[in-house]
Scaffold this motif. Structure first.
Motif, mmCIF file in Angstrom:
data_model
loop_
_atom_site.group_PDB
_atom_site.id
_atom_site.type_symbol
_atom_site.label_atom_id
_atom_site.label_comp_id
_atom_site.label_asym_id
_atom_site.label_seq_id
_atom_site.Cartn_x
_atom_site.Cartn_y
_atom_site.Cartn_z
ATOM 1 N N LYS A 177 45.900 33.385 40.760
ATOM 2 C CA LYS A 177 45.439 34.727 40.398
ATOM 3 C C LYS A 177 45.261 34.759 38.882
ATOM 4 O O LYS A 177 46.175 34.378 38.136
ATOM 5 N N SER A 198 49.495 34.214 43.229
ATOM 6 C CA SER A 198 49.259 35.599 43.637
ATOM 7 C C SER A 198 50.372 36.076 44.568
ATOM 8 O O SER A 198 50.832 35.335 45.440
ATOM 9 N N ASN A 217 45.010 39.463 46.276
ATOM 10 C CA ASN A 217 44.039 39.115 45.238
ATOM 11 C C ASN A 217 44.266 37.690 44.736
ATOM 12 O O ASN A 217 45.371 37.182 44.797
ATOM 13 N N ASN A 241 34.934 40.789 32.200
ATOM 14 C CA ASN A 241 36.242 41.437 32.327
ATOM 15 C C ASN A 241 36.418 42.520 31.260
ATOM 16 O O ASN A 241 36.773 43.665 31.557
ATOM 17 N N GLN A 281 36.105 45.060 38.922
ATOM 18 C CA GLN A 281 37.039 46.054 39.451
ATOM 19 C C GLN A 281 38.033 45.373 40.380
ATOM 20 O O GLN A 281 37.667 44.445 41.100
ATOM 21 N N LYS A 282 39.271 45.879 40.349
ATOM 22 C CA LYS A 282 40.290 45.295 41.231
ATOM 23 C C LYS A 282 39.780 45.297 42.679
ATOM 24 O O LYS A 282 39.259 46.301 43.157
ATOM 25 N N TRP A 289 39.241 39.736 42.839
ATOM 26 C CA TRP A 289 39.754 40.124 41.513
ATOM 27 C C TRP A 289 40.907 41.091 41.611
ATOM 28 O O TRP A 289 40.945 41.926 42.510
#
Ligand code: COA
Length: 334
Positions: free
Chosen positions: A6, A171, A175, A305, A311-312, A334
């Motif tokens: 991640k 992670s 994500n 970024n 976006q998450k 992401w």
């Protein structure tokens, strides 16, 4: 899914010196119009004194560490993708380790040309499967301006310098890296190659002297069959993307953004068309920075970024291609 890579921080460094197409017209027989229409490149960055590969890499790393909230001493591993380290030994990664004070890490370089960053990410991901608490610094950094032949208009117009970095760890949620596939085909090495030139023959030049032609490295170290590279890049990256999406049971419509290696805007448009991805979903920096080999993807990632483009939860595709040939694709949330 847990334990896969991640990305928790990104950073980049671009040399201050901007070399425009107009300035290149004074160095080789070319034109702004030719370069722009054939490649999409309008300018590139050129490293000067104090902007050696490891120095730029360290600057990018510090920004990525700051964003991640990780100290250099907490790092367990450093991998640098590069083909233009200032020395064969020690590795660029060891010089970065010294520069940032990451004394608890082990460090090494990966040589996979423009695919170097994706290769480094895949290696990190494999480590994290067994040791998800590891904190790993990944960098792509290049000083191609010190290696290209500035009298060869076929190649010198394409390349630029810079560094991009990210910090990854295992992670703990859904994500992170979901799937990846790397490839290489050494049978095609002669279509794109760079001789191992000793540094004393090819010093990093102080580029304030542009357009003084004589101050450039004039070794014909860079060999490229442009049209063949172009065709292979589109075909192999296209196949790689399609195969990975099929394997993972997702469609191209699910992809929020593709961040590819930045080689040529026409390659990126052909790739997008080939896989049916609207070009608005392809992130590009080629106009500003040219092709900075292993650095191009992490620089683009950091810019996307910091611009708030990611976006998450977004589904991202990284697509790379380079000398070797080497190529690959990475799918991550992401
Ligand atoms: N300025 C002006 N003319 C140039 C030139 C330049 N910088 N570079 C080449 N030319 C000339 C060629 O000499 C040729 O002239 P000729 O027809 O009289 O022989 C003409 O332009 C056309 O060259 P061609 O090779 O057909 O151009 P192209 O459309 O294939 O574009 C590249 C050339 C290099 C831009 C393109 O092939 C390409 O981008 N390939 C991939 C390269 C790459 O991405 N490498 C890194 C991969 S990681």
């Amino acid at each position: 899914m847990t334990g896969r890579a991640k990305i928790i921080g990104t950073g980049s460094y671009l040399p201050k010196r901007i070399l425009t197409n107009k300035e290149l017209e004074k160095i080789v027989e070319t034109s702004d119009e030719w370069i722009t229409t054939r490649t999409g490149i309008r300018s590139r960055r050129i490293a000067g004194a104090g902007e050696e590969t490891s120095k730029m890499a360290a600057q990018a790393a510090i920004k990525a560490l700051t964003m991640a909230g990780v100290t250099a001493r907490e790092l367990d591993m450093i991998i640098v993708g590069t083909i233009t380290a200032e020395m064969v030994m020690p590795s660029c990664a060891c010089l970065v380790q010294k520069e940032i004070g990451a004394e608890n890490a082990f460090a090494f370089d990966v040589s996979a040309a423009c695919s170097g960053f994706a290769y480094a990410l895949e290696i990190a991901d494999r480590y994290l499967k067994n040791a998800p608490d590891m904190k790993i610094l990944l960098i792509g950094a290049e000083t191609l301006s010190a290696r290209v032949n500035w009298q060869d208009r076929n190649t010198c117009i394409l390349f630029g310098d810079g560094a991009g970095a990210c910090v990854v760890t295992g992670s703990k949620d859904e994500n992170g890296l979901l799937a990846s596939q790397l490839y290489s085909d050494g049978r095609l090495w002669q279509l794109l190659s760079l001789d191992a030139v000793p540094r004393r023959y090819c010093p990093v030049v102080d580029y304030k002297t542009i357009p003084d032609r004589d101050s450039f490295c004039d070794g014909s170290a860079f060999n490229m069959v442009g049209k063949d590279v172009f065709k292979h890049a589109v075909r192999e990256m296209g196949d790689a993307v399609e195969n990975l999406l099929k394997r993972e049971g997702i469609t191209v419509d699910d992809i929020d953004l593709m961040i590819p290696h930045q080689a040529n805007i026409r390659i990126l448009k052909s790739l997008a068309e080939r896989v049916n991805l609207p070009f608005e979903k392809v992130y590009t920096t080629i106009q500003k920075y040219g092709n900075s080999s292993a650095a191009s993807l992490p620089i683009a990632l950091d810019e996307a970024n910091r611009e708030g483009r990611l976006q998450k939860g977004d589904l991202l595709l990284f697509s790379v291609f380079g000398g070797g040939f080497t190529w690959g694709v990475v799918l991550l949330r992401w």
